[in-house]
Design an enzyme around this catalytic site. Structure first.
Site, PDB file in Angstrom:
ATOM      1  N   SER A  48      -3.263  -7.594   2.849  1.00 17.63           N
ATOM      2  CA  SER A  48      -3.613  -7.221   4.278  1.00 17.63           C
ATOM      3  C   SER A  48      -4.145  -8.440   4.995  1.00 17.63           C
ATOM      4  O   SER A  48      -3.913  -9.031   6.049  1.00 17.63           O
ATOM      5  CB  SER A  48      -4.507  -6.333   4.417  1.00 17.63           C
ATOM      6  OG  SER A  48      -4.258  -5.086   3.918  1.00 17.63           O
ATOM      7  N   ARG A  90      -1.341  -6.182  -8.339  1.00 15.10           N
ATOM      8  CA  ARG A  90      -0.214  -6.937  -7.793  1.00 15.10           C
ATOM      9  C   ARG A  90       0.027  -8.136  -9.061  1.00 15.10           C
ATOM     10  O   ARG A  90       0.855  -8.333  -9.581  1.00 15.10           O
ATOM     11  CB  ARG A  90      -0.371  -7.513  -6.615  1.00 15.10           C
ATOM     12  CG  ARG A  90      -0.537  -6.757  -5.420  1.00 15.10           C
ATOM     13  CD  ARG A  90      -0.814  -7.045  -4.162  1.00 15.10           C
ATOM     14  NE  ARG A  90      -2.278  -7.565  -4.271  1.00 15.10           N
ATOM     15  CZ  ARG A  90      -3.092  -7.920  -3.367  1.00 15.10           C
ATOM     16  NH1 ARG A  90      -2.624  -8.224  -2.017  1.00 15.10           N
ATOM     17  NH2 ARG A  90      -4.352  -8.186  -3.470  1.00 15.10           N
ATOM     18  N   LYS A 147     -16.931  -6.704   6.607  1.00 17.88           N
ATOM     19  CA  LYS A 147     -16.036  -7.499   7.213  1.00 17.88           C
ATOM     20  C   LYS A 147     -15.859  -6.958   8.794  1.00 17.88           C
ATOM     21  O   LYS A 147     -15.967  -5.510   8.979  1.00 17.88           O
ATOM     22  CB  LYS A 147     -14.648  -7.278   6.626  1.00 17.88           C
ATOM     23  CG  LYS A 147     -14.944  -7.726   4.945  1.00 17.88           C
ATOM     24  CD  LYS A 147     -13.294  -7.361   4.627  1.00 17.88           C
ATOM     25  CE  LYS A 147     -13.417  -6.942   3.102  1.00 17.88           C
ATOM     26  NZ  LYS A 147     -12.310  -6.159   2.239  1.00 17.88           N
ATOM     27  N   HIS A 157       0.853  -1.250  -0.170  1.00 15.33           N
ATOM     28  CA  HIS A 157       0.084  -0.173   0.044  1.00 15.33           C
ATOM     29  C   HIS A 157       0.882   1.274   0.021  1.00 15.33           C
ATOM     30  O   HIS A 157       0.830   2.230  -0.630  1.00 15.33           O
ATOM     31  CB  HIS A 157      -1.034   0.046   1.281  1.00 15.33           C
ATOM     32  CG  HIS A 157      -2.037  -0.983   1.386  1.00 15.33           C
ATOM     33  ND1 HIS A 157      -2.501  -1.640   2.528  1.00 15.33           N
ATOM     34  CD2 HIS A 157      -2.982  -1.288   0.310  1.00 15.33           C
ATOM     35  CE1 HIS A 157      -3.402  -2.583   2.201  1.00 15.33           C
ATOM     36  NE2 HIS A 157      -3.847  -2.289   0.992  1.00 15.33           N
TER      37      HIS A 157
END
Ligand code: PNS
Length: 194
Positions: free
Chosen positions: A130, A92, A43, A19
Protein backbone atom coordinates in the site's frame (compact mmCIF):
# COMPACT_ATOMS: atom_id res chain seq x y z
CA UNK A 1 -9.32 -27.18 6.09
CA UNK A 2 -10.41 -25.89 9.48
CA UNK A 3 -13.96 -24.74 10.02
CA UNK A 4 -14.11 -21.46 11.80
CA UNK A 5 -13.62 -17.72 11.61
CA UNK A 6 -10.29 -16.16 10.66
CA UNK A 7 -9.46 -12.48 10.99
CA UNK A 8 -7.40 -10.76 8.31
CA UNK A 9 -6.40 -7.48 9.99
CA UNK A 10 -4.61 -4.55 8.41
CA UNK A 11 -4.59 -0.93 7.40
CA UNK A 12 -5.60 -1.51 3.75
CA UNK A 13 -4.70 2.07 2.83
CA UNK A 14 -5.47 1.38 0.02
CA UNK A 15 -6.38 -2.26 -0.63
CA UNK A 16 -4.04 -3.75 -3.25
CA UNK A 17 -4.27 -6.71 -5.60
CA UNK A 18 -2.00 -8.53 -3.16
CA UNK A 19 -4.55 -8.04 -0.36
CA UNK A 20 -7.37 -9.21 -2.61
CA UNK A 21 -5.37 -12.25 -3.70
CA UNK A 22 -4.86 -13.19 -0.06
CA UNK A 23 -8.57 -12.71 0.72
CA UNK A 24 -9.48 -15.04 -2.15
CA UNK A 25 -7.03 -17.66 -0.90
CA UNK A 26 -8.20 -17.26 2.71
CA UNK A 27 -11.86 -17.51 1.71
CA UNK A 28 -11.18 -20.98 0.25
CA UNK A 29 -9.68 -22.23 3.49
CA UNK A 30 -11.77 -20.74 6.28
CA UNK A 31 -15.46 -20.99 6.91
CA UNK A 32 -15.60 -17.23 7.31
CA UNK A 33 -12.94 -14.60 6.75
CA UNK A 34 -13.35 -11.24 8.47
CA UNK A 35 -11.23 -8.52 6.91
CA UNK A 36 -10.71 -6.06 9.77
CA UNK A 37 -9.53 -2.49 9.21
CA UNK A 38 -7.66 -0.91 12.09
CA UNK A 39 -9.47 2.29 13.08
CA UNK A 40 -7.06 4.00 15.45
CA UNK A 41 -3.88 3.82 13.41
CA UNK A 42 -1.31 6.47 14.36
CA UNK A 43 -0.46 6.96 10.72
CA UNK A 44 -2.31 9.71 8.88
CA UNK A 45 -4.13 7.66 6.26
CA UNK A 46 -4.73 8.57 2.64
CA UNK A 47 -8.22 7.04 2.71
CA UNK A 48 -10.65 7.36 5.60
CA UNK A 49 -11.84 4.20 7.33
CA UNK A 50 -15.25 4.70 5.69
CA UNK A 51 -13.66 4.90 2.24
CA UNK A 52 -11.58 1.75 2.87
CA UNK A 53 -14.63 -0.07 4.19
CA UNK A 54 -16.61 0.85 1.09
CA UNK A 55 -13.81 -0.15 -1.29
CA UNK A 56 -13.23 -3.48 0.45
CA UNK A 57 -16.95 -4.28 0.46
CA UNK A 58 -17.15 -3.61 -3.26
CA UNK A 59 -14.04 -5.69 -3.94
CA UNK A 60 -15.15 -8.74 -2.00
CA UNK A 61 -18.81 -8.80 -3.06
CA UNK A 62 -18.12 -12.04 -4.99
CA UNK A 63 -16.70 -13.78 -1.90
CA UNK A 64 -19.75 -14.88 0.03
CA UNK A 65 -17.89 -15.92 3.19
CA UNK A 66 -15.86 -12.69 3.46
CA UNK A 67 -17.06 -9.92 5.76
CA UNK A 68 -15.54 -6.48 6.15
CA UNK A 69 -15.37 -4.87 9.58
CA UNK A 70 -13.31 -2.34 11.56
CA UNK A 71 -11.65 -2.63 14.93
CA UNK A 72 -9.98 -0.55 17.56
CA UNK A 73 -7.52 -1.42 20.31
CA UNK A 74 -5.90 -4.82 20.64
CA UNK A 75 -6.39 -7.11 17.70
CA UNK A 76 -6.45 -10.26 19.83
CA UNK A 77 -9.31 -8.80 21.89
CA UNK A 78 -11.23 -8.10 18.73
CA UNK A 79 -10.45 -11.61 17.41
CA UNK A 80 -11.70 -13.13 20.67
CA UNK A 81 -14.87 -11.08 20.55
CA UNK A 82 -15.47 -12.48 17.06
CA UNK A 83 -14.76 -16.02 18.28
CA UNK A 84 -12.06 -16.31 15.66
CA UNK A 85 -9.77 -19.32 15.62
CA UNK A 86 -6.88 -17.55 13.92
CA UNK A 87 -5.34 -14.45 12.44
CA UNK A 88 -4.42 -14.45 8.78
CA UNK A 89 -1.45 -12.42 7.57
CA UNK A 90 0.32 -12.25 4.24
CA UNK A 91 4.05 -12.66 3.80
CA UNK A 92 5.46 -11.42 0.52
CA UNK A 93 9.20 -11.58 0.97
CA UNK A 94 11.71 -12.43 3.65
CA UNK A 95 11.76 -8.72 4.57
CA UNK A 96 8.19 -9.07 5.89
CA UNK A 97 9.13 -11.98 8.07
CA UNK A 98 10.81 -10.18 10.95
CA UNK A 99 7.93 -7.77 11.56
CA UNK A 100 5.32 -10.48 11.10
CA UNK A 101 7.12 -12.89 13.42
CA UNK A 102 7.40 -10.21 16.11
CA UNK A 103 3.72 -9.37 15.79
CA UNK A 104 2.64 -13.03 15.78
CA UNK A 105 4.68 -13.79 18.89
CA UNK A 106 3.39 -10.71 20.69
CA UNK A 107 -0.16 -11.71 19.81
CA UNK A 108 0.54 -15.24 21.06
CA UNK A 109 1.86 -13.78 24.31
CA UNK A 110 -1.33 -11.71 24.64
CA UNK A 111 -3.62 -14.58 23.68
CA UNK A 112 -1.98 -18.04 23.59
CA UNK A 113 -5.03 -19.77 22.12
CA UNK A 114 -5.06 -17.69 18.96
CA UNK A 115 -2.86 -18.87 16.10
CA UNK A 116 -1.43 -16.76 13.30
CA UNK A 117 -1.54 -18.31 9.85
CA UNK A 118 0.72 -16.91 7.14
CA UNK A 119 -0.11 -17.17 3.46
CA UNK A 120 1.77 -15.97 0.40
CA UNK A 121 0.04 -13.89 -2.24
CA UNK A 122 0.74 -14.67 -5.90
CA UNK A 123 4.38 -13.99 -6.71
CA UNK A 124 3.39 -11.30 -9.24
CA UNK A 125 2.29 -9.21 -6.25
CA UNK A 126 5.34 -9.90 -4.11
CA UNK A 127 6.62 -6.32 -4.44
CA UNK A 128 3.24 -4.60 -4.09
CA UNK A 129 2.54 -2.69 -0.90
CA UNK A 130 0.00 0.00 0.00
CA UNK A 131 2.84 2.37 0.88
CA UNK A 132 4.52 2.03 -2.53
CA UNK A 133 1.19 2.27 -4.33
CA UNK A 134 0.46 5.56 -2.52
CA UNK A 135 3.93 6.84 -3.31
CA UNK A 136 3.75 5.97 -7.02
CA UNK A 137 0.22 7.35 -7.37
CA UNK A 138 1.05 10.58 -5.53
CA UNK A 139 4.01 11.12 -7.85
CA UNK A 140 1.73 10.67 -10.86
CA UNK A 141 2.94 7.17 -11.80
CA UNK A 142 0.78 4.28 -13.07
CA UNK A 143 -0.64 1.79 -10.58
CA UNK A 144 -2.55 -0.28 -13.11
CA UNK A 145 -2.32 -3.97 -12.29
CA UNK A 146 -1.20 -3.27 -8.72
CA UNK A 147 -4.59 -2.33 -7.35
CA UNK A 148 -8.14 -3.18 -8.43
CA UNK A 149 -9.70 -0.76 -10.93
CA UNK A 150 -12.00 0.87 -8.39
CA UNK A 151 -9.02 1.62 -6.16
CA UNK A 152 -7.11 3.01 -9.14
CA UNK A 153 -10.02 5.38 -9.83
CA UNK A 154 -10.25 6.40 -6.15
CA UNK A 155 -6.51 7.12 -6.11
CA UNK A 156 -6.88 9.31 -9.21
CA UNK A 157 -9.80 11.20 -7.60
CA UNK A 158 -7.88 11.67 -4.35
CA UNK A 159 -4.87 13.08 -6.14
CA UNK A 160 -6.94 15.43 -8.32
CA UNK A 161 -8.75 16.71 -5.18
CA UNK A 162 -5.44 17.21 -3.37
CA UNK A 163 -4.00 19.10 -6.36
CA UNK A 164 -7.09 21.32 -6.51
CA UNK A 165 -6.78 22.08 -2.81
CA UNK A 166 -3.08 23.00 -3.04
CA UNK A 167 -3.39 26.59 -4.34
CA UNK A 168 -5.99 27.32 -1.65
CA UNK A 169 -3.69 25.88 1.03
CA UNK A 170 -0.84 28.09 -0.23
CA UNK A 171 -3.14 31.10 -0.21
CA UNK A 172 -4.07 30.39 3.43
CA UNK A 173 -0.40 29.90 4.32
CA UNK A 174 0.43 33.21 2.70
CA UNK A 175 -2.05 34.98 4.95
CA UNK A 176 -0.73 33.47 8.14
CA UNK A 177 1.16 35.91 10.29
CA UNK A 178 4.44 34.13 10.96
CA UNK A 179 5.37 36.47 13.82
CA UNK A 180 8.80 37.32 12.42
CA UNK A 181 9.67 33.71 11.53
CA UNK A 182 10.99 32.92 8.06
CA UNK A 183 8.58 31.77 5.39
CA UNK A 184 9.05 28.27 3.92
CA UNK A 185 11.37 28.89 0.90
CA UNK A 186 8.92 27.11 -1.45
CA UNK A 187 6.02 29.30 -0.30
CA UNK A 188 8.20 32.42 -0.42
CA UNK A 189 9.18 31.58 -4.02
CA UNK A 190 5.52 31.11 -5.04
CA UNK A 191 4.57 34.34 -3.26
CA UNK A 192 7.27 36.20 -5.12
CA UNK A 193 6.02 34.86 -8.45
CA UNK A 194 2.42 35.90 -7.74
O1 PNS B 1 -1.49 -3.62 7.35
P1 PNS B 1 -0.67 -3.34 8.57
O2 PNS B 1 -0.60 -1.87 8.82
O3 PNS B 1 0.68 -4.00 8.52
O4 PNS B 1 -1.49 -4.02 9.81
C1 PNS B 1 -0.98 -3.96 11.11
C2 PNS B 1 -2.07 -4.38 12.12
C3 PNS B 1 -3.31 -3.53 11.96
C4 PNS B 1 -2.44 -5.82 11.87
C5 PNS B 1 -1.45 -4.24 13.54
O5 PNS B 1 -0.90 -2.98 13.67
C6 PNS B 1 -2.48 -4.44 14.65
O6 PNS B 1 -2.99 -5.53 14.85
N1 PNS B 1 -2.79 -3.37 15.39
C7 PNS B 1 -3.75 -3.39 16.47
C8 PNS B 1 -3.10 -3.15 17.82
C9 PNS B 1 -2.49 -4.41 18.36
O7 PNS B 1 -3.16 -5.39 18.63
N2 PNS B 1 -1.16 -4.38 18.50
C10 PNS B 1 -0.39 -5.51 18.99
C11 PNS B 1 -0.03 -6.43 17.85
S1 PNS B 1 1.63 -6.87 17.97
Amino acid sequence: MNKGIAIYPGSFDPPTNGHLDLMERGAKIFEELVVAILRNSEKSPMFSVAERLEMLRALTGHLKNVRIDTFDGLMVEYAKSMQAICILRGIRAISDYEYELQMALMNRKLEPTLETVFMMPADKYSYVSSRLVREVAQAGGPVKGLVPEIVEQRLRDKIVTAKQAEPRAIEILDRIDLGGKELDPKVAKRKKKA
